[in-house]
Design a protein around this motif. Structure first.
Motif, PDB file in Angstrom:
ATOM      1  N   ASN A 136       0.800  -1.227   0.000  1.00 47.28           N
ATOM      2  CA  ASN A 136       0.000   0.000   0.000  1.00 47.28           C
ATOM      3  C   ASN A 136       0.831   1.275   0.000  1.00 47.28           C
ATOM      4  O   ASN A 136       0.276   2.365   0.129  1.00 47.28           O
ATOM      5  N   ARG A 137       2.157   1.142  -0.161  1.00 48.65           N
ATOM      6  CA  ARG A 137       3.025   2.306  -0.047  1.00 48.65           C
ATOM      7  C   ARG A 137       3.667   2.721  -1.357  1.00 48.65           C
ATOM      8  O   ARG A 137       4.189   3.832  -1.468  1.00 48.65           O
ATOM      9  N   LEU A 138       3.667   1.850  -2.343  1.00 49.85           N
ATOM     10  CA  LEU A 138       4.395   2.087  -3.573  1.00 49.85           C
ATOM     11  C   LEU A 138       3.451   2.184  -4.763  1.00 49.85           C
ATOM     12  O   LEU A 138       2.334   1.660  -4.733  1.00 49.85           O
ATOM     13  N   PRO A 139       3.884   2.844  -5.843  1.00 53.63           N
ATOM     14  CA  PRO A 139       3.044   2.952  -7.046  1.00 53.63           C
ATOM     15  C   PRO A 139       2.714   1.582  -7.633  1.00 53.63           C
ATOM     16  O   PRO A 139       3.557   0.692  -7.666  1.00 53.63           O
ATOM     17  N   VAL A 140       1.497   1.442  -8.107  1.00 58.18           N
ATOM     18  CA  VAL A 140       1.038   0.178  -8.678  1.00 58.18           C
ATOM     19  C   VAL A 140       1.486   0.071 -10.134  1.00 58.18           C
ATOM     20  O   VAL A 140       1.479   1.050 -10.883  1.00 58.18           O
ATOM     21  N   VAL A 141       1.890  -1.135 -10.515  1.00 60.25           N
ATOM     22  CA  VAL A 141       2.247  -1.467 -11.891  1.00 60.25           C
ATOM     23  C   VAL A 141       1.195  -2.439 -12.425  1.00 60.25           C
ATOM     24  O   VAL A 141       0.739  -3.325 -11.694  1.00 60.25           O
ATOM     25  N   ASP A 142       0.803  -2.281 -13.672  1.00 60.33           N
ATOM     26  CA  ASP A 142      -0.103  -3.244 -14.292  1.00 60.33           C
ATOM     27  C   ASP A 142       0.591  -4.601 -14.343  1.00 60.33           C
ATOM     28  O   ASP A 142       1.642  -4.757 -14.981  1.00 60.33           O
TER      29      ASP A 142
END
Length: 229
Positions: free
Chosen positions: A204-210
């Motif tokens: 929940n802390r880092l940018p999401v990647v597809d």
């Protein structure tokens, strides 16, 4: 026979993830030819390593740091020019390996990446991928020249420890490398319930990647193994 790069890993109790890692070595070999690889772990991993023509050395798990020394000693014995460090849950994409290989042709002392994806292989976050960008060479896929390793007699972990190995390795080689480069590419750390640091640390802390971007990097065999984690 001398080889350009050897890949080393250690393992303990993560047989399914190790299977995925072995399949990733198979993918790289299909593209680049035979790449020597070694796994230092318990005797229960020996058979699956033999199925992939990956050298296996049985060694007790503690102290963990000594397992890395064993892996490096093996690579020294077969005459590699560089050693790539990989966790048994780290997947090296083909394009990243190509970029590392290209950089070894320039004689660079220390090669690596500063982008890491974490993929949740099981649990509540299963199938989710997030991205970490670092300001330094990250541990997975860090590639060290034999010229540097000769200065430390290939003893990459001079301290007996069960944690913090990346920092120990960095301190061991720091006085001896002169050239360092970040290559384009990403390493994927496949997290499962067996990891010391679970996906929940990052989820929940880092940018999401597809996650489709991760899947596109894998062979059909890797994709099938990934489904079973």
């Amino acid at each position: 026979m001398d080889y350009k790069i050897g890949i080393v890993t250690i393992n303990h109790g993560r047989s399914r993830v190790l299977h995925l890692w072995l399949a990733s070595i198979s993918r790289l070999r299909k593209e680049f030819g035979f790449i020597p690889a070694v796994v230092v772990s318990g005797a229960d991993d020996e058979f699956i390593c033999s199925c992939y023509d990956v050298h296996h050395i049985t060694q007790e798990n503690k102290p963990v740091s000594l397992k890395w020394n064993t892996a490096f000693a093996y690579m020294r014995s077969i005459g590699v020019s560089y050693v790539t460090i990989s966790g048994s849950d780290d997947i090296i994409p083909t394009e990243l390996y190509r970029n590392i290989l290209e950089e070894t042709g320039k004689g660079t002392d220390l090669i690596g990446v500063n982008t890491l994806w974490f993929y949740a292989g099981d649990g509540a976050y299963r199938g989710k991928t997030v991205r970490l960008n670092g300001q330094r060479l990250l541990a997975p896929a860090k590639t060290i020249s034999a010229k540097v390793l000769d200065n430390i007699d290939w003893v990459i972990c001079p301290t007996e420890k069960n944690w913090g190995m990346d920092a120990i390795m960095d301190q061991a080689i720091k006085p001896y490398w002169q050239t360092r480069v970040f290559v384009d590419g990403v390493v994927v750390d496949v997290k499962t319930r067996f990891n010391l640091n679970h996906f929940t640390v990052w989820g929940n802390r880092l940018p999401v990647v597809d996650s489709q971007e991760f899947y596109k990097l894998l062979s059909e065999e890797e994709l099938e193994i990934l489904k079973t984690l």
